[in-house]
Write a protein that holds these residues in place. Structure first.
Motif, PDB file in Angstrom:
ATOM      1  N   ARG A   1      26.536   3.653  90.603  1.00  0.00           N
ATOM      2  CA  ARG A   1      27.938   3.518  90.227  1.00  0.00           C
ATOM      3  C   ARG A   1      28.000   2.687  88.959  1.00  0.00           C
ATOM      4  O   ARG A   1      27.065   1.960  88.642  1.00  0.00           O
ATOM      5  N   VAL A   2      29.109   2.788  88.236  1.00  0.00           N
ATOM      6  CA  VAL A   2      29.214   2.078  86.962  1.00  0.00           C
ATOM      7  C   VAL A   2      29.984   0.772  87.071  1.00  0.00           C
ATOM      8  O   VAL A   2      29.877  -0.088  86.209  1.00  0.00           O
ATOM      9  N   GLU A   3      30.782   0.648  88.147  1.00  0.00           N
ATOM     10  CA  GLU A   3      31.501  -0.599  88.340  1.00  0.00           C
ATOM     11  C   GLU A   3      31.840  -0.799  89.803  1.00  0.00           C
ATOM     12  O   GLU A   3      31.841   0.146  90.590  1.00  0.00           O
ATOM     13  N   LEU A   4      32.090  -2.041  90.133  1.00  0.00           N
ATOM     14  CA  LEU A   4      32.502  -2.439  91.477  1.00  0.00           C
ATOM     15  C   LEU A   4      33.829  -3.164  91.312  1.00  0.00           C
ATOM     16  O   LEU A   4      33.919  -4.149  90.577  1.00  0.00           O
ATOM     17  N   LEU A   5      34.851  -2.661  91.968  1.00  0.00           N
ATOM     18  CA  LEU A   5      36.179  -3.229  91.830  1.00  0.00           C
ATOM     19  C   LEU A   5      36.569  -3.970  93.098  1.00  0.00           C
ATOM     20  O   LEU A   5      36.529  -3.415  94.192  1.00  0.00           O
ATOM     21  N   LEU A   6      36.923  -5.241  92.946  1.00  0.00           N
ATOM     22  CA  LEU A   6      37.487  -6.034  94.025  1.00  0.00           C
ATOM     23  C   LEU A   6      38.954  -6.200  93.669  1.00  0.00           C
ATOM     24  O   LEU A   6      39.299  -6.947  92.760  1.00  0.00           O
ATOM     25  N   ASP A   7      39.819  -5.477  94.326  1.00  0.00           N
ATOM     26  CA  ASP A   7      41.223  -5.456  93.972  1.00  0.00           C
ATOM     27  C   ASP A   7      42.033  -6.133  95.063  1.00  0.00           C
ATOM     28  O   ASP A   7      42.601  -5.490  95.929  1.00  0.00           O
ATOM     29  N   GLU A   8      42.046  -7.411  95.025  1.00  0.00           N
ATOM     30  CA  GLU A   8      42.814  -8.206  95.980  1.00  0.00           C
ATOM     31  C   GLU A   8      44.198  -8.465  95.395  1.00  0.00           C
ATOM     32  O   GLU A   8      44.426  -8.315  94.194  1.00  0.00           O
ATOM     33  N   GLU A   9      45.106  -8.910  96.219  1.00  0.00           N
ATOM     34  CA  GLU A   9      46.454  -9.185  95.744  1.00  0.00           C
ATOM     35  C   GLU A   9      46.498 -10.358  94.775  1.00  0.00           C
ATOM     36  O   GLU A   9      47.403 -10.475  93.966  1.00  0.00           O
ATOM     37  N   ASP A  10      45.522 -11.249  94.819  1.00  0.00           N
ATOM     38  CA  ASP A  10      45.537 -12.428  93.956  1.00  0.00           C
ATOM     39  C   ASP A  10      44.819 -12.203  92.627  1.00  0.00           C
ATOM     40  O   ASP A  10      45.350 -12.491  91.574  1.00  0.00           O
ATOM     41  N   THR A  11      43.602 -11.703  92.662  1.00  0.00           N
ATOM     42  CA  THR A  11      42.802 -11.533  91.458  1.00  0.00           C
ATOM     43  C   THR A  11      42.028 -10.227  91.532  1.00  0.00           C
ATOM     44  O   THR A  11      41.320  -9.984  92.503  1.00  0.00           O
ATOM     45  N   ARG A  12      42.152  -9.429  90.490  1.00  0.00           N
ATOM     46  CA  ARG A  12      41.387  -8.187  90.382  1.00  0.00           C
ATOM     47  C   ARG A  12      40.109  -8.505  89.621  1.00  0.00           C
ATOM     48  O   ARG A  12      40.158  -9.004  88.489  1.00  0.00           O
ATOM     49  N   LEU A  13      38.961  -8.235  90.224  1.00  0.00           N
ATOM     50  CA  LEU A  13      37.667  -8.485  89.595  1.00  0.00           C
ATOM     51  C   LEU A  13      36.898  -7.176  89.528  1.00  0.00           C
ATOM     52  O   LEU A  13      36.728  -6.497  90.541  1.00  0.00           O
ATOM     53  N   THR A  14      36.454  -6.842  88.325  1.00  0.00           N
ATOM     54  CA  THR A  14      35.580  -5.693  88.137  1.00  0.00           C
ATOM     55  C   THR A  14      34.208  -6.218  87.754  1.00  0.00           C
ATOM     56  O   THR A  14      34.088  -7.030  86.828  1.00  0.00           O
ATOM     57  N   ILE A  15      33.191  -5.777  88.476  1.00  0.00           N
ATOM     58  CA  ILE A  15      31.809  -6.129  88.163  1.00  0.00           C
ATOM     59  C   ILE A  15      31.170  -4.879  87.585  1.00  0.00           C
ATOM     60  O   ILE A  15      31.285  -3.795  88.166  1.00  0.00           O
ATOM     61  N   CYS A  16      30.506  -5.012  86.436  1.00  0.00           N
ATOM     62  CA  CYS A  16      29.862  -3.840  85.856  1.00  0.00           C
ATOM     63  C   CYS A  16      28.472  -4.203  85.346  1.00  0.00           C
ATOM     64  O   CYS A  16      28.177  -5.354  85.043  1.00  0.00           O
ATOM     65  N   SER A  17      27.648  -3.188  85.279  1.00  0.00           N
ATOM     66  CA  SER A  17      26.289  -3.322  84.769  1.00  0.00           C
ATOM     67  C   SER A  17      26.296  -3.015  83.283  1.00  0.00           C
ATOM     68  O   SER A  17      26.911  -2.043  82.849  1.00  0.00           O
ATOM     69  N   VAL A  18      25.625  -3.855  82.510  1.00  0.00           N
ATOM     70  CA  VAL A  18      25.507  -3.628  81.077  1.00  0.00           C
ATOM     71  C   VAL A  18      24.038  -3.615  80.690  1.00  0.00           C
ATOM     72  O   VAL A  18      23.223  -4.325  81.280  1.00  0.00           O
ATOM     73  N   ALA A  19      23.723  -2.787  79.724  1.00  0.00           N
ATOM     74  CA  ALA A  19      22.344  -2.703  79.232  1.00  0.00           C
ATOM     75  C   ALA A  19      22.082  -3.920  78.354  1.00  0.00           C
ATOM     76  O   ALA A  19      22.554  -4.002  77.232  1.00  0.00           O
ATOM     77  N   SER A  20      21.379  -4.857  78.918  1.00  0.00           N
ATOM     78  CA  SER A  20      21.058  -6.082  78.196  1.00  0.00           C
ATOM     79  C   SER A  20      19.784  -6.667  78.787  1.00  0.00           C
ATOM     80  O   SER A  20      19.651  -6.734  80.012  1.00  0.00           O
ATOM     81  N   PRO A  21      18.853  -7.073  77.931  1.00  0.00           N
ATOM     82  CA  PRO A  21      17.653  -7.721  78.480  1.00  0.00           C
ATOM     83  C   PRO A  21      17.988  -9.108  79.010  1.00  0.00           C
ATOM     84  O   PRO A  21      18.969  -9.723  78.602  1.00  0.00           O
ATOM     85  N   GLY A  22      17.193  -9.562  79.943  1.00  0.00           N
ATOM     86  CA  GLY A  22      17.360 -10.914  80.446  1.00  0.00           C
ATOM     87  C   GLY A  22      18.408 -11.033  81.527  1.00  0.00           C
ATOM     88  O   GLY A  22      18.738 -10.077  82.211  1.00  0.00           O
ATOM     89  N   LYS A  23      18.954 -12.229  81.618  1.00  0.00           N
ATOM     90  CA  LYS A  23      19.862 -12.568  82.719  1.00  0.00           C
ATOM     91  C   LYS A  23      21.287 -12.735  82.229  1.00  0.00           C
ATOM     92  O   LYS A  23      21.893 -13.786  82.391  1.00  0.00           O
TER      93      LYS A  23
END
Length: 122
Positions: A40-62
Motif C-alpha cells: 500500500r502507498v499510505e496508511l490513514l488514521l482518520d480519527e475525529e481529533d487528528t487525521r494522520l497519514t503515514i506514507c513510505s518515501v524512497a529515501s536512504p537511511g532512517k
C-alpha cells in the motif's frame, strides 16, 4: 482504538503521540508492514481529533519526517524507519507500554503507546 496528536511538550520534546488499545496496535502493525512491503502507498488514521497519514518515501537511511498537510498530519518514513517502527510496535500487540522513534519536522520524536493513555487525552 488508535489516536494521534502532536503535543508541544510531551516527555521533554515536541512529540507525535500514537496511542491506543490492542486492536489499534494490531491495525498499526499490519499497516506499517504493508507500507514497508509496498503493498500500500499510505496508511490513514482518520480519527475525529487528528487525521494522520503515514506514507513510505524512497529515501536512504532512517528518514522520519512529520509535517502538516491540509487539516491533518503527514508522517513520511523511509523503508528503514518503517522496519524499525514495525519492530517497536510488535511487542505492544501483546503488552502495555511505549516505544520511541526520532523524527524531524514539526515533532522531534514519535511515541507509540498501548494502554497507557485514555481515548480522550486531547
Amino acid at each position: 482504538m488508535l489516536k494521534a496528536a502532536v503535543f508541544d511538550e510531551f516527555k521533554g520534546s515536541r512529540t507525535l503521540l500514537l496511542w491506543g488499545d490492542d486492536a489499534g496496535m494490531k491495525a498499526l502493525l499490519a499497516g506499517l508492514s504493508a507500507l514497508r512491503r509496498a503493498e500500500r502507498v499510505e496508511l490513514l488514521l482518520d480519527e475525529e481529533d487528528t487525521r494522520l497519514t503515514i506514507c513510505s518515501v524512497a529515501s536512504p537511511g532512517k528518514l522520519s519526517r512529520l509535517r502538516r498537510e491540509g487539516e491533518g498530519l503527514l508522517w513520511e518514513c523511509s523503508a528503514d524507519t518503517l522496519q524499525i517502527a514495525e519492530d517497536l510496535v510488535r511487542p505492544l500487540v501483546n503488552e502495555a507500554g511505549h516505544q520511541f522513534l526520532d523524527a524531524s519536522g514539526i515533532a522531534e520524536q514519535v511515541i507509540i503507546s498501548k494502554d497507557e493513555y485514555p481515548a480522550d487525552l486531547i
